[in-house]
Design a protein around this motif. Structure first.
Motif, short mmCIF file in Angstrom:
data_model
loop_
_atom_site.label_atom_id
_atom_site.label_comp_id
_atom_site.label_asym_id
_atom_site.label_seq_id
_atom_site.Cartn_x
_atom_site.Cartn_y
_atom_site.Cartn_z
N SER A 44 -50.40 15.81 67.99
CA SER A 44 -49.73 16.86 67.91
C SER A 44 -50.88 18.35 68.19
O SER A 44 -52.32 18.01 67.56
N LYS A 45 -50.61 19.36 68.78
CA LYS A 45 -51.88 20.21 69.20
C LYS A 45 -51.85 21.55 68.37
O LYS A 45 -52.86 21.79 68.30
N TYR A 46 -51.04 21.48 67.95
CA TYR A 46 -51.63 22.73 66.66
C TYR A 46 -50.65 22.36 65.31
O TYR A 46 -48.96 23.02 64.59
N PRO A 47 -51.39 21.44 64.66
CA PRO A 47 -51.05 21.16 63.74
C PRO A 47 -51.25 22.55 62.55
O PRO A 47 -51.90 22.96 62.49
N THR A 48 -49.79 22.72 61.47
CA THR A 48 -49.40 23.83 60.89
C THR A 48 -51.02 24.26 59.39
O THR A 48 -50.91 23.16 59.00
N ILE A 49 -50.50 25.30 59.44
CA ILE A 49 -51.63 25.53 58.17
C ILE A 49 -50.77 24.91 56.79
O ILE A 49 -51.67 23.87 56.01
N ILE A 50 -49.45 24.81 56.76
CA ILE A 50 -49.13 23.86 55.53
C ILE A 50 -49.83 22.58 55.70
O ILE A 50 -49.73 21.56 54.50
N THR A 51 -49.77 22.41 56.94
CA THR A 51 -49.85 20.31 56.87
C THR A 51 -51.21 20.01 55.73
O THR A 51 -51.48 19.18 55.65
N LEU A 52 -51.58 21.07 57.07
CA LEU A 52 -53.64 21.34 56.85
C LEU A 52 -53.30 20.62 55.75
O LEU A 52 -54.44 20.87 54.62
N VAL A 53 -53.42 22.17 55.04
CA VAL A 53 -53.25 22.60 53.69
C VAL A 53 -52.81 20.94 52.36
O VAL A 53 -53.66 21.15 51.39
N LYS A 54 -51.66 20.88 52.73
CA LYS A 54 -51.41 19.32 52.27
C LYS A 54 -52.20 18.26 52.21
O LYS A 54 -52.26 17.93 51.35
N LEU A 55 -52.68 18.22 53.65
CA LEU A 55 -53.66 17.02 53.89
C LEU A 55 -54.91 17.14 52.72
O LEU A 55 -54.99 16.09 52.36
N ALA A 56 -55.85 18.58 52.68
CA ALA A 56 -56.14 18.47 52.01
C ALA A 56 -56.51 18.58 50.79
O ALA A 56 -57.12 18.19 49.89
N ASN A 57 -54.88 18.79 49.80
CA ASN A 57 -54.78 18.78 48.95
C ASN A 57 -54.75 17.26 48.65
O ASN A 57 -55.06 16.11 47.25
N GLY A 58 -54.44 16.99 49.39
CA GLY A 58 -54.11 14.61 48.90
C GLY A 58 -55.46 14.74 48.82
O GLY A 58 -55.53 13.37 48.09
N PHE A 59 -55.81 15.43 49.72
CA PHE A 59 -57.58 15.04 49.57
C PHE A 59 -58.17 14.99 48.47
O PHE A 59 -58.90 14.41 47.95
N GLY A 60 -57.98 15.62 47.15
CA GLY A 60 -58.32 16.81 46.19
C GLY A 60 -59.62 17.85 46.34
O GLY A 60 -60.34 18.03 46.13
N ILE A 61 -59.27 18.24 47.72
CA ILE A 61 -59.80 18.95 47.79
C ILE A 61 -59.29 20.46 48.55
O ILE A 61 -58.06 20.73 49.32
N THR A 62 -59.67 22.38 48.65
CA THR A 62 -59.43 22.89 49.13
C THR A 62 -59.35 22.92 51.26
O THR A 62 -60.15 22.27 51.74
N LEU A 63 -58.49 23.57 51.73
CA LEU A 63 -58.81 23.99 52.87
C LEU A 63 -59.67 24.18 53.14
O LEU A 63 -60.06 23.72 54.08
N SER A 64 -60.70 25.21 52.27
CA SER A 64 -61.77 25.91 53.44
C SER A 64 -62.50 24.83 53.22
O SER A 64 -63.83 24.27 54.20
N GLU A 65 -62.79 23.97 52.06
CA GLU A 65 -63.41 22.56 52.22
C GLU A 65 -63.32 21.78 52.57
O GLU A 65 -63.98 20.78 53.58
N PHE A 66 -61.72 20.97 53.39
CA PHE A 66 -61.71 20.55 54.55
C PHE A 66 -62.90 21.18 56.30
O PHE A 66 -63.01 20.22 56.55
N PHE A 67 -62.71 22.58 56.01
CA PHE A 67 -63.62 23.31 57.03
C PHE A 67 -64.52 22.76 57.22
O PHE A 67 -64.96 23.47 57.77
N ASP A 68 -64.70 23.11 55.75
CA ASP A 68 -66.58 23.21 55.78
C ASP A 68 -67.47 22.61 56.03
O ASP A 68 -67.84 21.05 55.49
#
Length: 79
Positions: A44-68
């Protein structure tokens, strides 16, 4: 390191930190197994923002925290 490799590495590290398997992340994030498999394999070259938000939420973190994370500093490509 490219963005896709950084995302994959970040997901692996967060799973390890929480003691989760990828299947546990799939269950908690409500992202399809095939989508996560494509991300983790680098297909997957370009995971969608929605997918990344869902993954971050699954971890219990925000998207900002995921990329921090230092993984996302000095990326050498965006392809």
């Amino acid at each position: 390191m490219g963005i896709n490799e950084a995302i994959t590495t970040r997901v692996r590290l967060l799973c390890k930190e929480k003691g989760w398997t990828i299947n546990e992340l799939i269950r908690r994030s409500n992202v399809k197994q095939s989508t996560v498999a494509e991300i983790m394999s680098g297909r997957s070259k370009y995971p969608t923002i929605i997918t990344l938000v869902k993954l971050a939420n699954g971890f219990g973190i925000t998207l900002s925290e995921f990329f921090d994370d230092d993984l996302f500093l000095n990326l050498n490509d965006y392809d």
